[in-house]
Structure formats: structure tokens, C-alpha cells
Design an enzyme around this catalytic site. Sequence first.
Site, short mmCIF file in Angstrom:
data_model
loop_
_atom_site.label_atom_id
_atom_site.label_comp_id
_atom_site.label_asym_id
_atom_site.label_seq_id
_atom_site.Cartn_x
_atom_site.Cartn_y
_atom_site.Cartn_z
N ASN A 184 0.80 -1.22 0.00
CA ASN A 184 0.00 0.00 0.00
C ASN A 184 0.84 1.27 0.00
OD1 ASN A 184 0.26 -1.44 2.66
ND2 ASN A 184 -0.26 0.59 3.44
N THR A 228 -27.38 -7.95 8.17
CA THR A 228 -28.05 -7.54 6.95
C THR A 228 -27.06 -6.88 6.01
OG1 THR A 228 -30.11 -7.20 8.16
CG2 THR A 228 -29.92 -6.13 6.01
N CYS A 252 -4.17 4.19 7.58
CA CYS A 252 -4.56 3.51 8.81
C CYS A 252 -3.55 3.71 9.93
CB CYS A 252 -4.76 2.03 8.55
SG CYS A 252 -6.09 1.69 7.37
#
Length: 398
Positions: A153, A239, A328
Site C-alpha cells: 500500500n 443484513t 490507517c
Amino acid sequence: MEVYLDNNATTMVDPEVFKEMEPFFCHIYGNPNSLHKFGAGTHPKMVEALNYLYDGINAADEDDIIVTANATESNNTVLKGIWIDKILNGNKNHIITSEVEHPAITATCKFLESQGVSVTYLPVNEEGVLDAAQVKDYIREDTALVSIMWANNETGKIFPIKEIGQICKEAGIPFHTDATQAIGKVPVDVQECNVNYLSLSAHKFHGPKGVGALYVQKGYTLTPLLHGGEQMGGHRAGTVDVASMIGMGFAMKLATSKIALAYENNHVRKLRDKLENAILEIPETLVIGGKENRTPNTTLISIRGVEGESMLWDLNQKTIGASTGSACASEDLEANPVMNAFGSDSELAHTGVRFSLSRFNTEEEIDYAIEAIKNAIHRLRAISSSYAYTPKDHVSEL
């Protein structure tokens, strides 16, 4: 002018992707697990989205693709699932990974180590290259998993996934790859590379944030990270975010087409190289890991005498977005661990600035960024207490 050069952190949602998603917020909004027509109305587009995901990584029809919240969840699902299935409930106790993985892998491995798991962190050389033979050398009888990223990354360096996959196949060891930074930049083929598990995140290839996926090859099961309902065939409870799933699938279709990949490899690479070469004209600048074997959009440049955070501050004043590395870990001011792994000295480990482009960047933006970057370097070196500064005859003012 605003110039966004931090696309490895996240990308803008492609307007065409947003169009695909929009009806599923206020019009086709039923729960897909409901039996009535409002729920069933979501199914055709959900099936289409899954098919796009399968096609994008060349998964086989009998394999599973599980929709998750992001690649971090996908990575945790694999590592902790292996821990439960093959370590706690089996006779394996060893994982192989690399020193330059995303924090979603390294932090999870550190957690597993705290639980008694043995983890081998394979080093990279000064060019950021991992030798596939190292994987073979470190496989043990109790090795439960090999997890190596497809592309880094921060540097964009591409790892020898096909070779590692073959080694793991011959040894009978499950192989996982975090392909978050590879999707839409280079071809990704799970069958050709003998990949058993693959993680991805939609917001890295112009899809929405908050949705990702985990590929699981047929025959490679995992204890779910989330228990509850029977969504995703019981592999991941909760869901499904229908709009985001549809956006991810359509973004995959756009990003992995032959036309899109060719555009990345030609046009985006050309813009990246123009930016990079202009910076390298300035003395004592270098590309971390070198120029070879990278994704076409990424460069991590070290600028001696310039702290990465100071450079970002200057660029932000000119409305240019870049990064010192992984988003991050952007609040961590420790020396860049990836640069440390490459063998950078203590000073250079604080000087890396990552520029990551996308198909939406223009040459006009790159020209503007080049001027701003050069001016920032000259200004910051001039006020540095540790750098012997020789001013140029002329520095343009933006």
C-alpha cells in the site's frame, strides 16, 4: 486548484457507480432476506454485483465471495478463522506473513501471538522485494496459513503471488492474500495464482466506503467472525448493505475491464512517472524500493532534509492531498515501518511521502503539484537545522 494524490488511502466514488447505487436508498430498499416483493426486488442487482466480483478476480462458480464491511474485516476473518479452526481446534500453530503487511494483518498477527501463536515475519530486501523462496524455507509441519499481500500500500511493490501460491499448493498450506491495493491496478486471477483466500475493499477502486469482500475457494471453510443470521450463506451474519454491495460490484466491473487496466498501465503510469521524475531532478531525493515492479499509480519518495509531515502541511496549504504512508497509521509519528523494513537509515525513515494517483487525475493537476512540491522542498530545506541547504537561483511562486 485542488489535487488529490492519496488514492491508496481512498478513492472518489465513480459517478457511474453512484448512479447504480442511488435507487437502493429510497426506492428499492427492502431487506434482501425478507420474503415479500420489497426484499426480492433487491435480488437481481445483488446477483449481478456478485457476478462482477467473481469475474473481476476470475473466481470459479463454485467458490464463495462473502460481502464484508472492508478488507480489515476480511483479513480478520481469515486469520482468526484459521486460528480457531487449525490452531485452537487442530494441531497447527504457525503463520507466515511479511514485515510490510497492512496493519489489518500485522495487528491481527500480534494479537494471535499474544494467544500463543507462532508468527514468522518475512523480510523484504532494500528494493522492497520478497523472495518467494523464503516462504518455502520457513514452512513447517505446523504451518497453518501463509498470508502475503498482493501489492504494498505504500510503495506499490507487487509481490510474487503466483510463485507463492504454487509453493503453498505443493506444501498443502492455505494461502491468503490481501489484494486491496492490486484490484483495478494490475490483473488479479485467483485461479492462475492458486489463491485460497483473498481480501479486498471497494473504496480503493472507486467504489463506496464501508464495504469489502472475502474470496474463499471451494473446500476452504472458515469459522465466521460474525455470528447471527444466515446471511451470506451463514458465513457472515448481518443484513447486507445492498446499495454498497451493488456499488462495489459495479466498481469492480469498471476497474477490472481490459480498457480500464490498460488505461492504468499507460495513462496513469505516465502521469505518475512525470510527477516522480520531476521530483527526482532535485538532489538527494529517491524512490523507496526503486522504480521496478510496482503498481502504475504509486510512488513513495524520500526527500532528505524534509520531514514527511512538514511536506504534507505545505502541500495542504496548496490544496494538494498526499500521505506519509498508510492512512490507517497516519496518526502514528513513529518512523515509517515499511521504510525501516527496507533498511532506510533513521533520518530517511521519517522523510517518505507517498503520492498515489487514479484514473481521474489530469496532467494539469500533475503540473500544478510539481511546482508546489518543488517549492515546498526548497522552503523546508532552507529552514532545516540539519540539512546543508544550497538555494536554487529561482524558485517559482504559486
